[in-house]
Scaffold this motif. Structure first.
Motif, PDB file in Angstrom:
ATOM      1  N   PRO A   1       0.810  -1.226   0.000  1.00  0.00           N
ATOM      2  CA  PRO A   1       0.000   0.000   0.000  1.00  0.00           C
ATOM      3  C   PRO A   1       0.841   1.273   0.000  1.00  0.00           C
ATOM      4  N   ASP A   2       2.050   1.223   0.516  1.00  0.00           N
ATOM      5  CA  ASP A   2       2.864   2.453   0.544  1.00  0.00           C
ATOM      6  C   ASP A   2       3.639   2.650  -0.754  1.00  0.00           C
ATOM      7  N   GLY A   3       3.447   1.759  -1.734  1.00  0.00           N
ATOM      8  CA  GLY A   3       4.057   1.933  -3.032  1.00  0.00           C
ATOM      9  C   GLY A   3       5.295   1.088  -3.246  1.00  0.00           C
ATOM     10  N   ARG A   4       5.795   0.416  -2.241  1.00  0.00           N
ATOM     11  CA  ARG A   4       6.978  -0.433  -2.428  1.00  0.00           C
ATOM     12  C   ARG A   4       6.569  -1.717  -3.155  1.00  0.00           C
TER      13      ARG A   4
END
Length: 153
Positions: free
Chosen positions: A48-51
């Motif tokens: 969810p944080d883009g990683r």
């Protein structure tokens, strides 16, 4: 290696002496790389944080199916069966002792009956012998005198 060490020799005392012959080492084969049967697919997951996390997919471990407990434990069943067997044995032993006691009483009664019959037979012989006074052997008993270890009638 010379010929003297290859074959057994006899020393001065006449004993055969054997000397070991080493074997030639066998050259080891070079290792052959082996490819796996199939290359597993690589999975990528976007957090969810883009990683982005990349790795092999691992199948989740399935737990063993739950086995329900029996309503009564096997130990309790075994103890109960042992009690039933013990009760059956006790009953059989009670019957055996009762049978032995009855047999002993029966044999005792047979012995008493035999003694009574034998005694009655003896009494009948004695009574019948005394009723026939005319028959039989007559023995006259006289006064006997013993002097100085001599018998006088």
């Amino acid at each position: 290696m010379n010929e003297s060490t290859r074959y057994p020799r006899t020393d001065a005392a006449g004993v055969e002496v054997h000397r070991p012959v080493p074997l030639a080492p066998v050259p080891a084969a070079p290792p052959v790389p082996v490819q796996p049967g199939g290359i597993p697919s690589v999975a990528s997951v976007v957090l969810p944080d883009g990683r982005v996390v990349t790795g092999y997919a691992v199948a989740p471990v399935q737990p063993e199916p739950f086995a329900p407990k029996p309503p009564v434990s096997r130990v309790a069943v075994n103890i109960a069966l042992g009690g039933v067997g013990f009760a059956a044995v006790c009953g059989g032993l009670f019957l055996l002792t009762a049978f032995v006691a009855a047999l002993t009483a029966f044999i005792t009664q047979l012995i008493i009956l035999a003694a009574v019959l034998f005694g009655g037979w003896v009494v009948v012989l004695v009574i019948s012998a005394s009723s026939h006074q005319g028959s039989g052997t007559t023995v006259n008993i006289r006064k006997a005198v013993i002097k100085r270890n001599r018998f006088y009638s």
